[in-house]
Design a protein around this motif. Structure first.
Motif, PDB file in Angstrom:
ATOM      1  N   THR A 167     -11.088  55.750  38.222  1.00 38.72           N
ATOM      2  CA  THR A 167     -10.106  55.794  39.299  1.00 38.72           C
ATOM      3  C   THR A 167      -9.421  54.435  39.386  1.00 38.72           C
ATOM      4  OG1 THR A 167     -11.648  54.991  40.947  1.00 38.72           O
ATOM      5  CG2 THR A 167     -11.539  57.376  40.640  1.00 38.72           C
ATOM      6  N   LEU A 182      -3.585  54.922  46.791  1.00 37.76           N
ATOM      7  CA  LEU A 182      -3.793  55.409  45.426  1.00 37.76           C
ATOM      8  C   LEU A 182      -5.199  55.145  44.913  1.00 37.76           C
ATOM      9  CD1 LEU A 182      -0.514  54.027  43.802  1.00 37.76           C
ATOM     10  CD2 LEU A 182      -0.834  56.210  44.939  1.00 37.76           C
ATOM     11  N   ARG A 211      -7.245  57.762  43.069  1.00 38.03           N
ATOM     12  CA  ARG A 211      -6.609  58.585  42.035  1.00 38.03           C
ATOM     13  C   ARG A 211      -6.920  58.029  40.655  1.00 38.03           C
ATOM     14  NH1 ARG A 211      -0.555  59.804  43.835  1.00 38.03           N
ATOM     15  NH2 ARG A 211      -0.910  60.160  46.056  1.00 38.03           N
ATOM     16  N   ARG A 212      -6.602  58.856  39.660  1.00 36.64           N
ATOM     17  CA  ARG A 212      -6.751  58.397  38.275  1.00 36.64           C
ATOM     18  C   ARG A 212      -5.390  58.000  37.728  1.00 36.64           C
ATOM     19  NH1 ARG A 212     -11.857  59.384  36.248  1.00 36.64           N
ATOM     20  NH2 ARG A 212     -12.997  60.753  37.634  1.00 36.64           N
ATOM     21  N   ALA A 236      -3.635  58.861  35.283  1.00 38.77           N
ATOM     22  CA  ALA A 236      -2.737  59.935  34.841  1.00 38.77           C
ATOM     23  C   ALA A 236      -1.932  60.509  35.999  1.00 38.77           C
ATOM     24  CB  ALA A 236      -3.538  61.034  34.165  1.00 38.77           C
ATOM     25  N   GLN A 237      -2.445  60.316  37.230  1.00 36.72           N
ATOM     26  CA  GLN A 237      -1.744  60.886  38.377  1.00 36.72           C
ATOM     27  C   GLN A 237      -0.729  59.922  38.975  1.00 36.72           C
ATOM     28  OE1 GLN A 237      -5.703  61.468  40.080  1.00 36.72           O
ATOM     29  NE2 GLN A 237      -5.079  63.536  40.628  1.00 36.72           N
ATOM     30  N   LEU A 238      -0.506  58.790  38.322  1.00 38.08           N
ATOM     31  CA  LEU A 238       0.383  57.771  38.878  1.00 38.08           C
ATOM     32  C   LEU A 238       1.680  57.685  38.087  1.00 38.08           C
ATOM     33  CD1 LEU A 238      -2.150  54.828  39.334  1.00 38.08           C
ATOM     34  CD2 LEU A 238      -1.628  56.641  40.943  1.00 38.08           C
ATOM     35  N   SER A 239       2.731  57.198  38.755  1.00 41.29           N
ATOM     36  CA  SER A 239       3.998  56.958  38.057  1.00 41.29           C
ATOM     37  C   SER A 239       3.909  55.623  37.319  1.00 41.29           C
ATOM     38  CB  SER A 239       5.129  56.911  39.067  1.00 41.29           C
ATOM     39  OG  SER A 239       5.008  55.746  39.854  1.00 41.29           O
ATOM     40  N   GLN A 283       3.680  52.626  39.612  1.00 37.87           N
ATOM     41  CA  GLN A 283       2.367  52.530  40.273  1.00 37.87           C
ATOM     42  C   GLN A 283       1.308  52.032  39.302  1.00 37.87           C
ATOM     43  OE1 GLN A 283       2.247  56.616  41.537  1.00 37.87           O
ATOM     44  NE2 GLN A 283       2.771  56.098  43.655  1.00 37.87           N
ATOM     45  N   ARG A 284       1.374  52.521  38.063  1.00 35.39           N
ATOM     46  CA  ARG A 284       0.401  52.083  37.064  1.00 35.39           C
ATOM     47  C   ARG A 284       0.506  50.580  36.842  1.00 35.39           C
ATOM     48  NH1 ARG A 284       0.714  56.743  32.387  1.00 35.39           N
ATOM     49  NH2 ARG A 284       0.859  58.406  33.907  1.00 35.39           N
TER      50      ARG A 284
END
Lengths: 353, 277
Positions: free
Chosen positions: A91, A126, A129-130, A132-135, A138-139
């Motif tokens: 995460t 965030l 979250r993992r 892969a679920q971020l833009s 955000q990453r």
């Protein structure tokens, strides 16, 4: 917080020399940008500072301590990668806390540190979250967060904004600059984008073919480049280079026009060819001597317009910046040279001062 | 209905008939085994192919207790589990080393591993047997575990190397900057990220180990694994087909179960390996 010094650092991959001897000192808290075209060795140099790439010869020192042969972690640096390099199976919180976990920090403590960093970067929602679920934006924030929690001596950024869209890039640029203001850490930032370099850097290091071409504050490089490469690389659109011939110790001629360059300290060799460097914004509306130019292409950006055309009898291509005008293709305009801002380069592409 | 649609349907039929025959050829042995396992010997002799009329589980009971299949089953489970675990562990470590670390002769080593993929087991049986005897591993389960690991390792290593080589290198760099030593990089990053490939390998290797007769026959001579036990049920002159059928069903059941559970992942995993390799 740390000072960093490179002493004749070299790197070869087999027979290929990638870094050909770099000397550099970076002051405590300075935001330094390595800039240069692809393949100039800027990323390799950064990876050498990080300890991810072995140094062929020379020394790297952090806070006057030689770290050349130390592991990345022992150098107390943190790095943000172009591809973010987040661990996809963890995460956001786990990603950020990974280094602390390896150090053996307890879970509640880790959580506290991560939450503080998340607060700074506005990614608190965030945390569970993992990746892969971020833009993309955000990453990149998470990747920066992972660097912050370590409280490193030096932050290294390897083209961190290249994978983002234009708008987000501008936004993140400002945020990284703000972050530097808050943390006051030593930061080294690699980019091929001279706009990023100009807007963020305290000092820019221009690299070409594994060598430092020039080091200085953004405005110094812009106003006072040491050679044609730096002059052409810094600034957008590029500086115009017009081939001129010396007609006197401080005078050159261009298309039959005599241009005086009283700022030169050294005499020119009469009859020799030189390159006169003039930036697009110093070619219009000034008081100096003029030539006419027919407009071939117009790039209208709103208030500013860049017009491309050919100058004088030799038809040398130039770009001119116009303000508050609506130029049309085919029109003829009067070009005036602001010679106090012009620079002159010899056949070896070195600056003539 | 328009003409092209009719033609499409004819083509569909033309394709589906051979497909159905193929499916039948796969399903029939299963039907044969289950059907006959439920018959008694007399029932089988009177009607080999007909549907069972008076089903009984007598054969399963006999196989399990009298024919020592409980022991064989235990042997197979221990040996398969041990070998698969060892294979996953070693291939993941080797794949990590070959894909990520830069050491001399790396490509040569990988080449040798690939080359060993092409050597059939039968060719090396004699030296293999001598090695097992010399190491005093004959008739030990650990000997069989090590043998399976050795024989199936090249393919596993190849797959893991290909899988890890396709992962972004920056992940390893990031872990190193975060303070992970090499083994920690493997444990915290590579192992969890290798899950899809490891799952595929786990299933494939389970199949190989579980179904093996040849290596097992050589190494475990006093005791037996399930497949050797099944093979031994075939007599020279007569065979108790219902008992053999029951043994086959017992032997196949765990694998079928495993396949049903992991069906989707097997296909996905094989595809992953294929594309990334």
């Amino acid at each position: 917080m740390a000072e960093l010094a490179l002493q004749d650092v070299r790197k070869s991959f087999g027979a290929v020399d990638v870094i050909k001897g770099v000397d550099l000192e970076i002051k405590d808290g300075e935001f330094t940008v390595f800039v240069g075209p692809s393949g100039c060795g800027k990323s390799t140099l950064l990876r050498m500072i990080a300890g991810l790439e072995e140094v062929t010869s020379g020394d790297i020192m952090i806070d006057a301590e030689v770290v050349t042969d130390e592991e990345p972690f022992d150098r107390e640096i943190a790095m943000v990668f172009q591809s973010y390099a987040l661990y996809p199976h963890m995460t956001v919180a786990e990603n950020m806390a990974f280094a602390l976990r390896l150090q053996g920090m307890s879970k509640p403590e880790r959580r506290k540190v991560v939450e503080q960093a998340a607060e700074v970067l506005k990614i608190t929602p965030l945390l569970d979250r993992r990746p892969a679920q971020l833009s993309g934006g955000q990453r990149q924030r998470v990747a920066i967060g992972r660097a912050i929690v370590r409280e490193p001596k030096v932050f290294l950024f390897d083209e961190p904004l290249s994978n983002l869209d234009a708008e987000l890039r501008v936004q993140m640029r400002i945020e990284i600059a703000r972050l530097h203001g808050e943390l006051k850490s030593t930061m080294i930032y690699v980019t091929h984008d001279q706009t990023e370099a100009m807007t963020m850097a305290d000092r820019i290091v221009v690299l070409r073919d594994g060598l430092v071409e020039q080091v200085g504050a953004p405005t110094d490089l812009y106003d006072d480049p040491d050679n044609m490469f730096v002059a052409g690389f810094i600034g957008s659109p590029k500086m115009n280079f017009l081939s001129v011939a010396a007609t006197g110790p401080r005078q050159v001629s261009l298309g039959g026009l005599s241009l005086d360059l009283p700022q030169l300290k050294n005499d020119l060799n009469v009859g020799t060819e030189y390159a006169l460097g003039v930036r697009p914004e110093h070619l219009f509306g000034g008081e100096g001597p003029g030539l006419t130019m027919q407009i071939e292409v117009v790039e209208q950006l709103g208030q500013t317009a860049y017009v491309h055309g050919r100058l004088g009898a030799e038809a040398q291509p130039v770009v001119v910046e116009l303000r508050d005008q609506r130029p049309k293709t085919g029109q003829t305009i009067e070009i005036t040279f602001d010679l106090s801002r012009a620079t002159l380069f010899d056949a070896q592409e070195q600056r003539v001062r | 209905m328009s003409k092209p649609a009719k033609r499409d349907r004819r083509i569909l039929w033309a394709a589906s008939v051979p497909m159905m025959l193929l499916a039948l050829s796969c399903v029939y042995p299963i039907y044969f085994a289950i059907n006959n396992a439920l018959k008694d010997r007399k029932g089988y002799i009177l009607d080999r192919f007909g549907l069972v009329t008076d089903p009984s589980i007598e054969n399963f009971v006999t196989a399990w207790s009298r024919a020592r299949f409980d022991e064989y089953f235990f042997n197979s489970v221990t040996v398969t589990a041990g070998a698969v675990l060892a294979l996953l562990l070693v291939s993941s470590l080797a794949g990590f080393a070959l894909a990520v670390l830069r050491f001399p002769a790396r490509k040569l080593i990988f080449g040798v591993i690939l080359a060993s993929l092409m050597i059939p087991v039968q060719v090396v049986l004699v030296p293999f047997y001598q090695t097992i005897v010399a190491l005093e591993l004959l008739n030990t389960r650990i000997g069989l575990i090590l043998s399976y690991t050795a024989f199936f390792l090249p393919f596993s290593t190849y797959l893991m190397t290909a899988f890890y080589a396709a992962l972004p290198r920056e992940l390893v760099d990031a872990a190193r900057v975060d303070g992970a030593k090499f083994l920690q990089v493997w444990w915290y990053v590579m192992l969890p990220m290798g899950k899809p490939a490891l799952l595929t390998l786990g299933i494939l290797n389970t199949l190989y180990c579980w179904n093996d007769v040849l290596i097992s026959l050589l190494v475990l001579q006093d005791e037996r694994t399930l497949m050797v036990g099944i093979a031994a049920l075939r007599g020279e002159y007569t065979t108790n087909v219902p008992l053999l059928s029951a043994a086959i069903v017992l032997g196949a059941a765990p694998i079928v179960l495993l396949y049903v559970i992991f069906q989707r992942k097997i296909v996905a995993g094989i595809a992953t390996g294929a594309v990334k390799g």
